[in-house]
Design a protein around this motif. Structure first.
Motif, PDB file in Angstrom:
ATOM      1  N   VAL A  18       7.625 -19.361  -7.511  1.00  0.00           N
ATOM      2  CA  VAL A  18       8.954 -19.148  -6.930  1.00  0.00           C
ATOM      3  C   VAL A  18       8.901 -19.452  -5.435  1.00  0.00           C
ATOM      4  CG1 VAL A  18       9.578 -17.424  -8.672  1.00  0.00           C
ATOM      5  CG2 VAL A  18       8.540 -16.682  -6.526  1.00  0.00           C
ATOM      6  N   THR A  19      10.062 -19.583  -4.813  1.00  0.00           N
ATOM      7  CA  THR A  19      10.079 -19.948  -3.396  1.00  0.00           C
ATOM      8  C   THR A  19       9.850 -18.763  -2.471  1.00  0.00           C
ATOM      9  OG1 THR A  19      12.478 -19.756  -3.330  1.00  0.00           O
ATOM     10  CG2 THR A  19      11.563 -21.947  -3.747  1.00  0.00           C
ATOM     11  N   VAL A  20      10.368 -17.601  -2.835  1.00  0.00           N
ATOM     12  CA  VAL A  20      10.225 -16.448  -1.945  1.00  0.00           C
ATOM     13  C   VAL A  20      10.334 -15.159  -2.754  1.00  0.00           C
ATOM     14  CG1 VAL A  20      12.694 -16.320  -1.398  1.00  0.00           C
ATOM     15  CG2 VAL A  20      11.014 -15.478   0.268  1.00  0.00           C
ATOM     16  N   LEU A  21       9.665 -14.119  -2.267  1.00  0.00           N
ATOM     17  CA  LEU A  21       9.762 -12.790  -2.871  1.00  0.00           C
ATOM     18  C   LEU A  21      10.304 -11.821  -1.819  1.00  0.00           C
ATOM     19  CD1 LEU A  21       6.444 -12.936  -4.894  1.00  0.00           C
ATOM     20  CD2 LEU A  21       8.752 -12.844  -5.846  1.00  0.00           C
ATOM     21  N   GLY A  22      10.607 -10.605  -2.218  1.00  0.00           N
ATOM     22  CA  GLY A  22      11.418  -9.707  -1.418  1.00  0.00           C
ATOM     23  C   GLY A  22      10.837  -9.084  -0.164  1.00  0.00           C
ATOM     24  N   TYR A  23       9.526  -8.897  -0.090  1.00  0.00           N
ATOM     25  CA  TYR A  23       8.938  -8.243   1.080  1.00  0.00           C
ATOM     26  C   TYR A  23       8.301  -9.263   2.008  1.00  0.00           C
ATOM     27  CZ  TYR A  23       9.651  -3.842  -1.327  1.00  0.00           C
ATOM     28  OH  TYR A  23      10.213  -2.770  -1.968  1.00  0.00           O
ATOM     29  N   HIS A  24       8.243  -8.897   3.271  1.00  0.00           N
ATOM     30  CA  HIS A  24       7.611  -9.752   4.277  1.00  0.00           C
ATOM     31  C   HIS A  24       6.154 -10.023   3.888  1.00  0.00           C
ATOM     32  CE1 HIS A  24       7.246 -11.595   8.183  1.00  0.00           C
ATOM     33  NE2 HIS A  24       6.181 -10.856   8.447  1.00  0.00           N
ATOM     34  N   ASP A  25       5.747 -11.267   3.888  1.00  0.00           N
ATOM     35  CA  ASP A  25       4.374 -11.711   3.566  1.00  0.00           C
ATOM     36  C   ASP A  25       3.992 -11.524   2.101  1.00  0.00           C
ATOM     37  OD1 ASP A  25       3.713 -12.616   6.184  1.00  0.00           O
ATOM     38  OD2 ASP A  25       3.233 -10.554   6.783  1.00  0.00           O
ATOM     39  N   GLN A  26       4.938 -11.191   1.238  1.00  0.00           N
ATOM     40  CA  GLN A  26       4.646 -10.981  -0.182  1.00  0.00           C
ATOM     41  C   GLN A  26       4.443 -12.314  -0.889  1.00  0.00           C
ATOM     42  OE1 GLN A  26       7.731  -8.948  -2.355  1.00  0.00           O
ATOM     43  NE2 GLN A  26       6.590  -8.992  -4.278  1.00  0.00           N
ATOM     44  N   LEU A  27       3.346 -12.404  -1.661  1.00  0.00           N
ATOM     45  CA  LEU A  27       3.016 -13.623  -2.393  1.00  0.00           C
ATOM     46  C   LEU A  27       3.100 -13.469  -3.909  1.00  0.00           C
ATOM     47  CD1 LEU A  27      -0.119 -14.716  -0.322  1.00  0.00           C
ATOM     48  CD2 LEU A  27       2.219 -15.608  -0.128  1.00  0.00           C
ATOM     49  N   VAL A  28       3.013 -12.233  -4.416  1.00  0.00           N
ATOM     50  CA  VAL A  28       2.959 -12.010  -5.861  1.00  0.00           C
ATOM     51  C   VAL A  28       3.777 -10.793  -6.270  1.00  0.00           C
ATOM     52  CG1 VAL A  28       0.655 -13.060  -6.116  1.00  0.00           C
ATOM     53  CG2 VAL A  28       0.861 -10.607  -5.710  1.00  0.00           C
ATOM     54  N   GLU A  29       4.185 -10.786  -7.549  1.00  0.00           N
ATOM     55  CA  GLU A  29       4.881  -9.643  -8.127  1.00  0.00           C
ATOM     56  C   GLU A  29       4.739  -9.742  -9.646  1.00  0.00           C
ATOM     57  OE1 GLU A  29       9.344  -7.619  -7.991  1.00  0.00           O
ATOM     58  OE2 GLU A  29       8.624  -8.827  -6.306  1.00  0.00           O
TER      59      GLU A  29
ATOM     60  N   ASP B 242       0.844  -1.194   0.000  1.00  0.00           N
ATOM     61  CA  ASP B 242       0.000   0.000   0.000  1.00  0.00           C
ATOM     62  C   ASP B 242       0.879   1.244   0.000  1.00  0.00           C
ATOM     63  OD1 ASP B 242       0.887   0.408   2.628  1.00  0.00           O
ATOM     64  OD2 ASP B 242      -1.015  -0.195   3.548  1.00  0.00           O
ATOM     65  N   GLU B 243       0.258   2.416   0.101  1.00  0.00           N
ATOM     66  CA  GLU B 243       0.983   3.681   0.027  1.00  0.00           C
ATOM     67  C   GLU B 243       2.010   3.833   1.139  1.00  0.00           C
ATOM     68  OE1 GLU B 243      -2.549   3.735   0.549  1.00  0.00           O
ATOM     69  OE2 GLU B 243      -2.827   3.413  -1.593  1.00  0.00           O
ATOM     70  N   ASP B 244       1.834   3.113   2.255  1.00  0.00           N
ATOM     71  CA  ASP B 244       2.762   3.185   3.385  1.00  0.00           C
ATOM     72  C   ASP B 244       3.845   2.112   3.323  1.00  0.00           C
ATOM     73  OD1 ASP B 244       1.369   5.367   4.580  1.00  0.00           O
ATOM     74  OD2 ASP B 244      -0.120   3.957   5.368  1.00  0.00           O
ATOM     75  N   GLY B 245       3.848   1.300   2.245  1.00  0.00           N
ATOM     76  CA  GLY B 245       4.841   0.242   2.109  1.00  0.00           C
ATOM     77  C   GLY B 245       4.521  -1.015   2.886  1.00  0.00           C
ATOM     78  N   VAL B 246       3.277  -1.175   3.262  1.00  0.00           N
ATOM     79  CA  VAL B 246       2.832  -2.349   4.016  1.00  0.00           C
ATOM     80  C   VAL B 246       2.230  -3.369   3.046  1.00  0.00           C
ATOM     81  CG1 VAL B 246       1.242  -3.167   5.814  1.00  0.00           C
ATOM     82  CG2 VAL B 246       2.397  -0.952   6.074  1.00  0.00           C
ATOM     83  N   THR B 247       2.600  -4.628   3.192  1.00  0.00           N
ATOM     84  CA  THR B 247       2.037  -5.694   2.360  1.00  0.00           C
ATOM     85  C   THR B 247       0.553  -5.859   2.698  1.00  0.00           C
ATOM     86  OG1 THR B 247       4.162  -6.837   2.322  1.00  0.00           O
ATOM     87  CG2 THR B 247       2.225  -8.126   1.697  1.00  0.00           C
ATOM     88  N   VAL B 248      -0.292  -5.805   1.670  1.00  0.00           N
ATOM     89  CA  VAL B 248      -1.745  -5.930   1.871  1.00  0.00           C
ATOM     90  C   VAL B 248      -2.176  -7.388   1.739  1.00  0.00           C
ATOM     91  CG1 VAL B 248      -2.123  -3.613   0.954  1.00  0.00           C
ATOM     92  CG2 VAL B 248      -2.373  -5.587  -0.559  1.00  0.00           C
ATOM     93  N   ALA B 249      -3.376  -7.683   2.188  1.00  0.00           N
ATOM     94  CA  ALA B 249      -4.039  -8.976   1.964  1.00  0.00           C
ATOM     95  C   ALA B 249      -3.116 -10.164   2.281  1.00  0.00           C
ATOM     96  CB  ALA B 249      -4.569  -9.064   0.532  1.00  0.00           C
ATOM     97  N   VAL B 250      -2.540 -10.159   3.463  1.00  0.00           N
ATOM     98  CA  VAL B 250      -1.617 -11.221   3.869  1.00  0.00           C
ATOM     99  C   VAL B 250      -2.299 -12.583   3.728  1.00  0.00           C
ATOM    100  CG1 VAL B 250      -0.288 -12.172   5.805  1.00  0.00           C
ATOM    101  CG2 VAL B 250      -0.306  -9.700   5.385  1.00  0.00           C
ATOM    102  N   GLY B 251      -1.645 -13.499   3.027  1.00  0.00           N
ATOM    103  CA  GLY B 251      -2.170 -14.850   2.831  1.00  0.00           C
ATOM    104  C   GLY B 251      -3.173 -14.996   1.697  1.00  0.00           C
ATOM    105  N   ASP B 252      -3.499 -13.915   0.991  1.00  0.00           N
ATOM    106  CA  ASP B 252      -4.539 -13.921  -0.039  1.00  0.00           C
ATOM    107  C   ASP B 252      -3.911 -13.606  -1.404  1.00  0.00           C
ATOM    108  OD1 ASP B 252      -6.732 -13.474  -1.711  1.00  0.00           O
ATOM    109  OD2 ASP B 252      -7.601 -11.888  -0.457  1.00  0.00           O
ATOM    110  N   TYR B 253      -3.732 -14.640  -2.222  1.00  0.00           N
ATOM    111  CA  TYR B 253      -3.092 -14.458  -3.534  1.00  0.00           C
ATOM    112  C   TYR B 253      -3.853 -13.488  -4.415  1.00  0.00           C
ATOM    113  CZ  TYR B 253       0.136 -18.180  -2.369  1.00  0.00           C
ATOM    114  OH  TYR B 253       1.120 -18.925  -1.763  1.00  0.00           O
ATOM    115  N   ALA B 254      -5.171 -13.643  -4.495  1.00  0.00           N
ATOM    116  CA  ALA B 254      -5.970 -12.763  -5.350  1.00  0.00           C
ATOM    117  C   ALA B 254      -5.974 -11.338  -4.810  1.00  0.00           C
ATOM    118  CB  ALA B 254      -7.392 -13.298  -5.489  1.00  0.00           C
ATOM    119  N   GLY B 255      -6.101 -11.183  -3.511  1.00  0.00           N
ATOM    120  CA  GLY B 255      -6.093  -9.854  -2.910  1.00  0.00           C
ATOM    121  C   GLY B 255      -4.782  -9.133  -3.156  1.00  0.00           C
ATOM    122  N   GLN B 256      -3.672  -9.842  -3.012  1.00  0.00           N
ATOM    123  CA  GLN B 256      -2.381  -9.232  -3.289  1.00  0.00           C
ATOM    124  C   GLN B 256      -2.226  -8.924  -4.780  1.00  0.00           C
ATOM    125  OE1 GLN B 256       1.142 -10.899  -1.578  1.00  0.00           O
ATOM    126  NE2 GLN B 256       0.321 -10.821   0.499  1.00  0.00           N
TER     127      GLN B 256
END
Length: 136
Positions: A115-126, A41-55
């Motif tokens: 992929v196994t991991v992405l760069g931000y905490h709780d990040q699922l998609v990019e 989000d605008e504050d740099g916080v990962t949104v929709a933790v655990g939700d692939y579609a939401g992210q």
């Protein structure tokens, strides 16, 4: 879709894929290379933790915002790569469906990867993208 971008299809390849197999950009175009858009989000916080579609929805919003800075839209995109932090095809499909819905009738060539991991905490998609702007 940008009137100058030509998406390629082939009768010799399966039509099951929900994207074109290639794209041709005219030589008078300016290319825009977007960095990986993340579900922040605008504050740099990962949104929709655990939700692939939401992210994926936030990721696409952020991609559209980044492209707009260059005067581009999703219809100007000529190639994407979508990364999903999962080994489950179901998770990849959940993220992909959001991507496809955002692109609508414009279906640029794309690669979808688990992929196994992405760069931000709780990040699922990019997603990263290349767009083409008309030089005129």
């Amino acid at each position: 879709m940008s009137s100058k971008i030509r998406l390629l299809r082939s009768a010799a390849l399966s039509d099951v894929a929900e994207y074109a197999y290639g794209a041709v950009v005219p030589p008078d175009s300016q290319l825009v290379f977007a960095a990986g858009a993340c579900p922040l989000d605008e504050d740099g916080v990962t949104v929709a933790v655990g939700d692939y579609a939401g992210q994926a929805r936030q990721m696409m919003h952020n991609l559209e915002t980044a492209l707009a800075e260059a005067g581009a839209r999703l219809s100007d995109v000529v190639k994407t790569t979508v990364y999903v932090a999962s080994s489950s095809q179901q998770d990849l499909v959940a993220a992909w469906q959001v991507v496809r819905d955002h692109f609508g009738d414009h279906d640029p060539p794309s690669t979808l990867l688990g992929v196994t991991v992405l760069g931000y905490h709780d990040q699922l998609v990019e997603i990263d993208a290349v767009a083409a702007l008309s030089a005129s």
